[in-house]
Motif scaffolding. Structure first.
Motif, PDB file in Angstrom:
ATOM      1  N   ILE A  85      -0.085   8.729  -0.346  1.00 32.59           N
ATOM      2  CA  ILE A  85       0.438   9.810  -1.169  1.00 32.59           C
ATOM      3  C   ILE A  85      -0.118  11.132  -0.660  1.00 32.59           C
ATOM      4  CG2 ILE A  85       0.551  10.787  -3.495  1.00 32.59           C
ATOM      5  CD1 ILE A  85       0.282   7.993  -4.605  1.00 32.59           C
ATOM      6  N   LYS A  88      -3.471  -1.095  -2.604  1.00 30.37           N
ATOM      7  CA  LYS A  88      -4.271   0.071  -2.220  1.00 30.37           C
ATOM      8  C   LYS A  88      -3.399   1.322  -2.244  1.00 30.37           C
ATOM      9  CE  LYS A  88      -5.660   0.703   2.122  1.00 30.37           C
ATOM     10  NZ  LYS A  88      -6.448   0.555   3.369  1.00 30.37           N
ATOM     11  N   VAL A  89      -4.022   2.437  -2.623  1.00 33.48           N
ATOM     12  CA  VAL A  89      -3.350   3.736  -2.597  1.00 33.48           C
ATOM     13  C   VAL A  89      -4.284   4.742  -1.927  1.00 33.48           C
ATOM     14  CG1 VAL A  89      -2.330   5.599  -3.954  1.00 33.48           C
ATOM     15  CG2 VAL A  89      -2.092   3.226  -4.733  1.00 33.48           C
ATOM     16  N   THR A  90      -3.756   5.431  -0.930  1.00 32.31           N
ATOM     17  CA  THR A  90      -4.522   6.444  -0.203  1.00 32.31           C
ATOM     18  C   THR A  90      -3.963   7.824  -0.521  1.00 32.31           C
ATOM     19  OG1 THR A  90      -5.027   4.935   1.618  1.00 32.31           O
ATOM     20  CG2 THR A  90      -5.214   7.297   2.063  1.00 32.31           C
ATOM     21  N   ARG A 136      -6.868  -1.859  -5.985  1.00 28.34           N
ATOM     22  CA  ARG A 136      -6.621  -2.539  -7.258  1.00 28.34           C
ATOM     23  C   ARG A 136      -7.894  -3.241  -7.724  1.00 28.34           C
ATOM     24  NH1 ARG A 136      -2.172  -6.195  -6.298  1.00 28.34           N
ATOM     25  NH2 ARG A 136      -3.749  -7.566  -5.394  1.00 28.34           N
ATOM     26  N   LEU A 173      -0.783   4.962 -11.477  1.00 27.51           N
ATOM     27  CA  LEU A 173      -0.531   4.153 -10.285  1.00 27.51           C
ATOM     28  C   LEU A 173      -0.230   2.709 -10.621  1.00 27.51           C
ATOM     29  CD1 LEU A 173      -3.408   5.481  -7.988  1.00 27.51           C
ATOM     30  CD2 LEU A 173      -0.990   6.128  -7.918  1.00 27.51           C
ATOM     31  N   TYR A 197       7.736   4.967 -11.060  1.00 28.58           N
ATOM     32  CA  TYR A 197       7.079   6.252 -11.328  1.00 28.58           C
ATOM     33  C   TYR A 197       7.488   6.771 -12.702  1.00 28.58           C
ATOM     34  CZ  TYR A 197       5.298  10.965 -10.863  1.00 28.58           C
ATOM     35  OH  TYR A 197       4.604  12.127 -11.073  1.00 28.58           O
ATOM     36  N   ASP A 237       4.492   7.959   1.732  1.00 32.36           N
ATOM     37  CA  ASP A 237       5.321   7.182   0.808  1.00 32.36           C
ATOM     38  C   ASP A 237       5.668   7.971  -0.449  1.00 32.36           C
ATOM     39  OD1 ASP A 237       5.292   4.595   2.259  1.00 32.36           O
ATOM     40  OD2 ASP A 237       3.136   4.702   1.838  1.00 32.36           O
ATOM     41  N   GLU A 254       0.838  -1.187   0.000  1.00 31.64           N
ATOM     42  CA  GLU A 254       0.000   0.000   0.000  1.00 31.64           C
ATOM     43  C   GLU A 254       0.879   1.246   0.000  1.00 31.64           C
ATOM     44  OE1 GLU A 254      -2.667  -0.127   3.292  1.00 31.64           O
ATOM     45  OE2 GLU A 254      -3.395  -2.155   2.850  1.00 31.64           O
ATOM     46  N   LEU A 255       0.346   2.327  -0.546  1.00 33.77           N
ATOM     47  CA  LEU A 255       1.036   3.610  -0.538  1.00 33.77           C
ATOM     48  C   LEU A 255       0.120   4.683   0.033  1.00 33.77           C
ATOM     49  CD1 LEU A 255       2.876   3.972  -3.992  1.00 33.77           C
ATOM     50  CD2 LEU A 255       3.814   3.182  -1.804  1.00 33.77           C
ATOM     51  N   LEU A 258       0.163  -2.688  -6.764  1.00 32.50           N
ATOM     52  CA  LEU A 258      -0.226  -2.265  -5.424  1.00 32.50           C
ATOM     53  C   LEU A 258      -1.648  -2.709  -5.084  1.00 32.50           C
ATOM     54  CD1 LEU A 258       1.192   1.364  -5.539  1.00 32.50           C
ATOM     55  CD2 LEU A 258       2.185  -0.585  -4.308  1.00 32.50           C
TER      56      LEU A 258
END
Length: 574
Positions: free
Chosen positions: A52, A276-278, A263, A558, A548, A298, A49-50, A274
């Motif tokens: 941001i 999950k990304v928050t 995802r 992402l 990236y 992150d 997970e990240l 990944l």
């Protein structure tokens, strides 16, 4: 979260594609922070997970066709069109398996890809595509996209192949197709059959704008093909979007504090690494930098040079790219003294862009000399930047001719959400003083800027930059045309309008490029604005995160991000 007021402003610019001849952006590590040894390979790990962090305003709602640029950057992962841009700026198939265009440039054909599902599990059908075109045309707040879609005569389906027929050729049309995000037809309620399609059959309309496309000033309902679609009928799309992208929104957004994406394991293409990304939005830079120092985040997007000082060299690497946004001093041509072309030209002569970039130091971008940035390679003229030089005496002469021998006072409004604007505005004010132009810089909130400057046109001058949506010189230059809804500076020039008309009607690419370049040069010569720089973009990324890529538009991919092997474990979220 702050409610957007006019998303269309930030969408009036560009994306980059094969049709546009744009250049690939390669991320560069700067300052030796988190640098990777030559030849070192880091293999992706699936999962993780990240968190941001961003100082940008994210919309409260996430509906597909009205999002501001900062939100659209994230929704790039949730929604897809028939085609989409890749990191090289090419338009590649997405919901469509391929795309072809007829020799006369009027017919685009899109066979749909098999096995594409929405986030709710429903398969994508041609009717979803047709309804999405209609809903986008009816609901978009992007003036350039609206212009392009008003040129559509009809959208039809034959055995899973969608055909889009135009009224007149548009070499940039495929780039706009990428912004017609495909959403379920359910909720896009037909309002009835079009009363008379005979005008469309002949390619003519009873009311046309300057490009010969359908007049959009009467916006109660708009037609596309055989249906009219009311954009407000997209039930649920604003709070819980349903698209086809590699990530889906994980929860209802009505009461959210953070924006959380997960995802989508049913994605038709290569799955994201990944889980999950928050996205964590910060109202103040001080809080964001504090979390950076504590290692809570992150990744952080769009950092200023000052904020970079809070980044730990042992925990983060800094990547540098370009925003593909021309920072511009806009003048209100509808108000004195800027209704006099000589005054506007004088301001341009008084400014030393080279001096500004020198004083800005490491946070400086690229001198452009005009409204088109370098990533729009086939339209960009590097020679314009070389011609832009300071001439204070010429500035004073022009002011005297206009009746301002003793100069005048002015205010430069800047949005406070991006520190680089206030910094550069102060440098501009110092230079203008040499020509007896007394400029005061005043920072206002983004919401105030949108209301006062863009919506009410209540300003003298403002320094700002806009994000990229599609790669089209028309989309950049259209915001300066006399009848453009995005022309908040009130600039009017019939000869400029004529150049854009000719370019829109041109069928030969070389002729079209030349006409757009002539238009860009005319903006500079007439003092339409002061075009300062293509702004740099700094991103802080954890040393254990790779993949990236800078895109030649405002987009964050992402799906390409991943944890690399043997680079450490993620910090626990606090």
């Amino acid at each position: 979260m702050k409610k957007r007021m006019f998303a269309g402003l930030l969408s009036a610019l560009l994306l980059v594609g094969a049709l546009c001849g744009c250049q690939e952006e390669t991320p560069q590590e700067v300052g030796g922070i988190g640098s990777q040894e030559a030849g070192e390979e880091k293999k992706p790990i699936s999962g993780g997970e990240l968190v941001i962090g961003t100082l940008q305003d994210l919309d409260e709602d996430l509906e597909p066709y009205g999002a501001a640029a900062e939100t659209r950057e994230i929704l790039f992962n949730v929604y897809e069109g028939l085609v989409k841009a890749d990191a090289k700026g090419d338009y590649v198939p997405a919901v469509a398996a391929e795309s072809t265009v007829s020799k006369d440039g009027l017919t685009y054909t899109f066979p749909l890809r098999e096995g594409v599902s929405f986030h709710n599990g429903d398969p994508v059908t041609a009717q979803d595509v047709i309804a999405s075109f209609a809903a986008c045309e009816a609901g978009t707040e992007d003036s350039a996209l609206a212009q392009a879609l008003s040129n559509v005569l009809r959208v039809t389906d034959q055995e899973g192949t969608v055909t889009v027929t135009l009224r007149q050729p548009d070499p940039d049309f495929l780039s706009y197709v990428s912004l017609v995000y495909i959403i379920p037809a359910e909720g896009n309620q037909p309002l009835g059959e079009e009363e008379d399609d005979r005008e469309g059959e002949s390619g003519q309309s009873s009311q046309t704008d300057r490009t010969g496309r359908t007049d959009r000033s009467n916006g109660s309902s708009r037609t596309n093909g055989s249906q009219q679609i009311r954009s407000t009928d997209r039930e649920g799309q604003d709070s819980r979007p349903v698209g086809t992208g590699p990530f889906q929104v994980s929860e209802d957004q009505e009461e959210r504090s953070d924006l959380v994406l997960e995802r989508f394991d049913g994605y038709w293409g290569e799955k994201a690494y990944l889980d999950k990304v928050t996205f964590r939005e910060y109202a103040a830079s001080s809080r964001l930098t504090a979390d950076l120092e504590e290692g809570v985040l992150d990744m952080v997007l769009h950092l200023s040079q000052e904020e970079l000082e809070s980044v730990s060299a042992s925990s983060y690497k800094i990547l540098e790219g370009s925003r593909n946004q021309v920072q511009t001093l806009y003048l209100n041509h509808a108000e004195a003294p800027f209704d006099d072309e000589r005054v506007c030209q004088a301001i341009g002569c008084a400014v030393d862009v080279d001096g500004i970039l020198s004083l800005a130091g490491e946070s400086a971008g690229t001198k452009v000399g005009g409204p088109i940035y370098p990533a729009l390679a086939k339209y960009y003229e590097a020679a314009l930047a070389e011609k832009v030089t300071q001439d204070v005496e010429k500035a004073k002469e022009l002011l005297a001719e206009a009746g301002y021998e003793d100069g005048f006072s002015m205010t430069i409004l800047v949005p406070s959400n991006d520190p680089i604007h206030e910094t550069v505005a102060e440098l501009l004010a110092g230079q203008l003083a040499e020509a007896d132009i007394r400029a005061t810089v005043r920072a206002v909130s983004w919401e105030t800027w949108m209301s006062q400057v863009y919506e009410k046109r209540d300003f003298q001058s403002t320094l700002v930059s806009f994000g990229a949506a599609v790669c089209s010189a028309e989309a950049v230059l259209e915001s300066w045309s006399s009848d453009s809804p995005g022309n908040f500076s009130g600039y009017e020039d019939p000869q400029y309008d004529s150049l854009l008309d000719q370019a829109a009607a041109a069928t030969e690419e070389a002729e079209q490029i030349s006409l757009y370049q002539q238009g860009a040069r005319r903006l500079v010569e007439n003092g339409a604005g002061v075009f300062v720089q293509d702004l740099p973009d700094f991103v802080a990324v954890r040393t254990y995160v790779d993949g990236y890529q800078f895109y030649p538009l405002q987009a964050l991919n992402l799906a390409g991000l991943y944890y690399a092997q043997d680079t450490g474990a993620p910090a626990e979220e606090t």
